[in-house]
Design a protein around this motif. Structure first.
Motif, PDB file in Angstrom:
ATOM      1  N   ASN A 192       2.812   4.743  10.651  1.00  0.00           N
ATOM      2  CA  ASN A 192       1.646   5.217  11.379  1.00  0.00           C
ATOM      3  C   ASN A 192       0.355   4.507  11.007  1.00  0.00           C
ATOM      4  O   ASN A 192      -0.614   4.548  11.750  1.00  0.00           O
ATOM      5  CB  ASN A 192       1.457   6.724  11.175  1.00  0.00           C
ATOM      6  CG  ASN A 192       2.511   7.528  11.910  1.00  0.00           C
ATOM      7  OD1 ASN A 192       2.977   7.122  12.966  1.00  0.00           O
ATOM      8  ND2 ASN A 192       2.894   8.661  11.354  1.00  0.00           N
ATOM      9  N   GLY A 193       0.322   3.872   9.835  1.00  0.00           N
ATOM     10  CA  GLY A 193      -0.911   3.210   9.436  1.00  0.00           C
ATOM     11  C   GLY A 193      -0.762   2.466   8.127  1.00  0.00           C
ATOM     12  O   GLY A 193       0.314   2.435   7.516  1.00  0.00           O
ATOM     13  N   ASN A 194      -1.860   1.881   7.688  1.00  0.00           N
ATOM     14  CA  ASN A 194      -1.858   1.103   6.449  1.00  0.00           C
ATOM     15  C   ASN A 194      -1.419   1.925   5.246  1.00  0.00           C
ATOM     16  O   ASN A 194      -0.702   1.438   4.376  1.00  0.00           O
ATOM     17  CB  ASN A 194      -3.253   0.537   6.197  1.00  0.00           C
ATOM     18  CG  ASN A 194      -3.610  -0.591   7.142  1.00  0.00           C
ATOM     19  OD1 ASN A 194      -2.784  -1.427   7.462  1.00  0.00           O
ATOM     20  ND2 ASN A 194      -4.846  -0.614   7.586  1.00  0.00           N
ATOM     21  N   ALA A 195      -1.872   3.176   5.181  1.00  0.00           N
ATOM     22  CA  ALA A 195      -1.555   4.015   4.025  1.00  0.00           C
ATOM     23  C   ALA A 195      -0.051   4.220   3.892  1.00  0.00           C
ATOM     24  O   ALA A 195       0.498   4.163   2.788  1.00  0.00           O
ATOM     25  CB  ALA A 195      -2.277   5.356   4.137  1.00  0.00           C
ATOM     26  N   GLN A 196       0.635   4.451   5.003  1.00  0.00           N
ATOM     27  CA  GLN A 196       2.084   4.651   4.959  1.00  0.00           C
ATOM     28  C   GLN A 196       2.803   3.372   4.546  1.00  0.00           C
ATOM     29  O   GLN A 196       3.794   3.420   3.802  1.00  0.00           O
ATOM     30  CB  GLN A 196       2.603   5.126   6.316  1.00  0.00           C
ATOM     31  CG  GLN A 196       2.363   6.588   6.581  1.00  0.00           C
ATOM     32  CD  GLN A 196       3.223   7.107   7.725  1.00  0.00           C
ATOM     33  OE1 GLN A 196       3.970   6.363   8.360  1.00  0.00           O
ATOM     34  NE2 GLN A 196       3.118   8.386   7.999  1.00  0.00           N
ATOM     35  N   ILE A 197       2.321   2.236   5.027  1.00  0.00           N
ATOM     36  CA  ILE A 197       2.921   0.960   4.632  1.00  0.00           C
ATOM     37  C   ILE A 197       2.754   0.758   3.128  1.00  0.00           C
ATOM     38  O   ILE A 197       3.695   0.378   2.419  1.00  0.00           O
ATOM     39  CB  ILE A 197       2.315  -0.207   5.420  1.00  0.00           C
ATOM     40  CG1 ILE A 197       2.689  -0.096   6.896  1.00  0.00           C
ATOM     41  CG2 ILE A 197       2.785  -1.556   4.858  1.00  0.00           C
ATOM     42  CD1 ILE A 197       2.015  -1.117   7.793  1.00  0.00           C
ATOM     43  N   MET A 198       1.562   1.016   2.627  1.00  0.00           N
ATOM     44  CA  MET A 198       1.300   0.873   1.195  1.00  0.00           C
ATOM     45  C   MET A 198       2.245   1.739   0.379  1.00  0.00           C
ATOM     46  O   MET A 198       2.850   1.280  -0.609  1.00  0.00           O
ATOM     47  CB  MET A 198      -0.151   1.259   0.892  1.00  0.00           C
ATOM     48  CG  MET A 198      -1.175   0.258   1.358  1.00  0.00           C
ATOM     49  SD  MET A 198      -1.214  -1.237   0.341  1.00  0.00           S
ATOM     50  CE  MET A 198      -1.828  -0.568  -1.194  1.00  0.00           C
ATOM     51  N   GLU A 199       2.393   3.000   0.752  1.00  0.00           N
ATOM     52  CA  GLU A 199       3.249   3.918  -0.008  1.00  0.00           C
ATOM     53  C   GLU A 199       4.704   3.472   0.046  1.00  0.00           C
ATOM     54  O   GLU A 199       5.435   3.573  -0.950  1.00  0.00           O
ATOM     55  CB  GLU A 199       3.098   5.349   0.524  1.00  0.00           C
ATOM     56  CG  GLU A 199       1.744   5.973   0.256  1.00  0.00           C
ATOM     57  CD  GLU A 199       1.351   5.915  -1.211  1.00  0.00           C
ATOM     58  OE1 GLU A 199       2.156   6.318  -2.061  1.00  0.00           O
ATOM     59  OE2 GLU A 199       0.229   5.453  -1.513  1.00  0.00           O
ATOM     60  N   GLY A 200       5.132   2.967   1.203  1.00  0.00           N
ATOM     61  CA  GLY A 200       6.503   2.479   1.319  1.00  0.00           C
ATOM     62  C   GLY A 200       6.762   1.305   0.405  1.00  0.00           C
ATOM     63  O   GLY A 200       7.796   1.245  -0.285  1.00  0.00           O
ATOM     64  N   ILE A 201       5.853   0.358   0.353  1.00  0.00           N
ATOM     65  CA  ILE A 201       6.023  -0.838  -0.478  1.00  0.00           C
ATOM     66  C   ILE A 201       5.967  -0.489  -1.964  1.00  0.00           C
ATOM     67  O   ILE A 201       6.706  -1.060  -2.773  1.00  0.00           O
ATOM     68  CB  ILE A 201       4.957  -1.895  -0.123  1.00  0.00           C
ATOM     69  CG1 ILE A 201       5.150  -2.382   1.322  1.00  0.00           C
ATOM     70  CG2 ILE A 201       5.000  -3.070  -1.093  1.00  0.00           C
ATOM     71  CD1 ILE A 201       6.477  -3.053   1.593  1.00  0.00           C
ATOM     72  N   LYS A 202       5.107   0.433  -2.342  1.00  0.00           N
ATOM     73  CA  LYS A 202       5.006   0.828  -3.747  1.00  0.00           C
ATOM     74  C   LYS A 202       6.343   1.336  -4.277  1.00  0.00           C
ATOM     75  O   LYS A 202       6.667   1.156  -5.456  1.00  0.00           O
ATOM     76  CB  LYS A 202       3.952   1.927  -3.918  1.00  0.00           C
ATOM     77  CG  LYS A 202       2.522   1.454  -3.787  1.00  0.00           C
ATOM     78  CD  LYS A 202       1.577   2.655  -3.920  1.00  0.00           C
ATOM     79  CE  LYS A 202       0.143   2.275  -3.637  1.00  0.00           C
ATOM     80  NZ  LYS A 202      -0.769   3.437  -3.705  1.00  0.00           N
TER      81      LYS A 202
END
Length: 275
Positions: free
Chosen positions: A172-182
């Motif tokens: 849905n957005g940058n924040a979700q991508i960040m959390e997924g990669i972490k």
């Protein structure tokens, strides 16, 4: 982040409509837009600026439907959108208010720091299914991307000349991508460099250097000098589209963005001013 959004909506609810500005669109720009709106309100308390994200396509559609005064967009209008505005006889002001660089991110313990463009093309298109051709390990490649209404999604596809793998996760957005990669040692994703500038310093993720075969050195999207010299392959202007009917209402806010204070906020938020 959410409390700032609610705060702005509450201001909007009790303000005069002639000084109530609605901004919708790019998720890449949303954090910056909220910061600008908060600072603008401190010096212009008679105004309100309500911000929401959802993607560049959503912002542009909101203009067509009369539901926004400004569409933030990380891409130009496409041919279909341009035609729709002409059919509806909606004249637009187009502003480039900042420049962003799309960052490709991996887990902080990913074994490489640099990826070249041909390899990135094969990874994101699904031609490579595992990391073995890249790192020598057989871990599956997990792609974290955006939905098709995202300007960043369209920008990366166009710049690489690909269609994303069907297995790419649509976040849905940058924040979700960040959390997924972490949390994913074999993941790769893309976000606005301005969005993750502070995260990169904390080493929450690794921001890959991008090597263009036509150029001598690999470049980081966090390298301000390289961006100013336009040496990063995935840098792009950030747009604001404004219907002429909203121009007088939003002009004070646009003037604030262009002021020295506005420029300092843009730079402090990890974005660039190259014009």
């Amino acid at each position: 982040m959410w409390y700032r959004f609610v705060f702005l909506l509450l201001i909007c609810a009790c303000s005069n409509d002639s000084r109530s500005v609605k901004v919708k669109g790019s998720d890449t720009e949303v954090n910056l837009a909220v910061t600008l709106a908060e600072r603008f309100y401190k010096v212009n308390p008679a105004f309100s600026v309500a911000i929401s994200g959802g993607g560049s396509g959503l912002g542009i559609a909101s203009l067509l439907n009369g539901q926004a005064d400004i569409a933030n967009s990380s891409r130009r209008l496409n041919a279909e959108e341009d035609s729709l505005f002409k059919v509806k006889k909606i004249k637009l002001h187009t502003i480039v208010f900042a420049e962003d660089a799309t960052a490709f991110i991996v887990h902080k313990e990913f074994p490489l720091d640099t990826i070249n463009i041909p390899t990135l093309r094969k990874v994101l298109s699904g031609r490579y299914r595992t990391w073995k051709p890249v790192t020598g390990t057989s871990m599956p490649i997990n792609i974290y991307g955006r939905q098709s209404n995202s300007g960043t999604h369209a920008f990366v596809q166009e710049r690489l000349g690909i269609r994303f793998s069907r297995d790419a996760k649509e976040m849905n957005g940058n924040a979700q991508i960040m959390e997924g990669i972490k949390a994913d040692r074999s993941g790769i994703g893309y976000v606005g460099a301005g969005y993750i500038a502070h995260e990169a310093k904390e080493r929450a993720v690794k921001v890959l250097y991008i090597r263009d075969p036509k150029k001598a050195t690999a470049v980081s999207p966090l390298d301000e000098k390289a961006i100013m010299e336009k040496r990063y392959a995935f840098q792009r202007p950030l747009y604001q589209f404004i219907p002429s009917t909203s121009w007088e209402k939003v002009k004070t806010f646009i003037d604030f963005e262009r002021s020295e204070e506005g420029k300092s906020i843009i730079k402090a938020s990890g974005y660039y001013i190259t014009r």
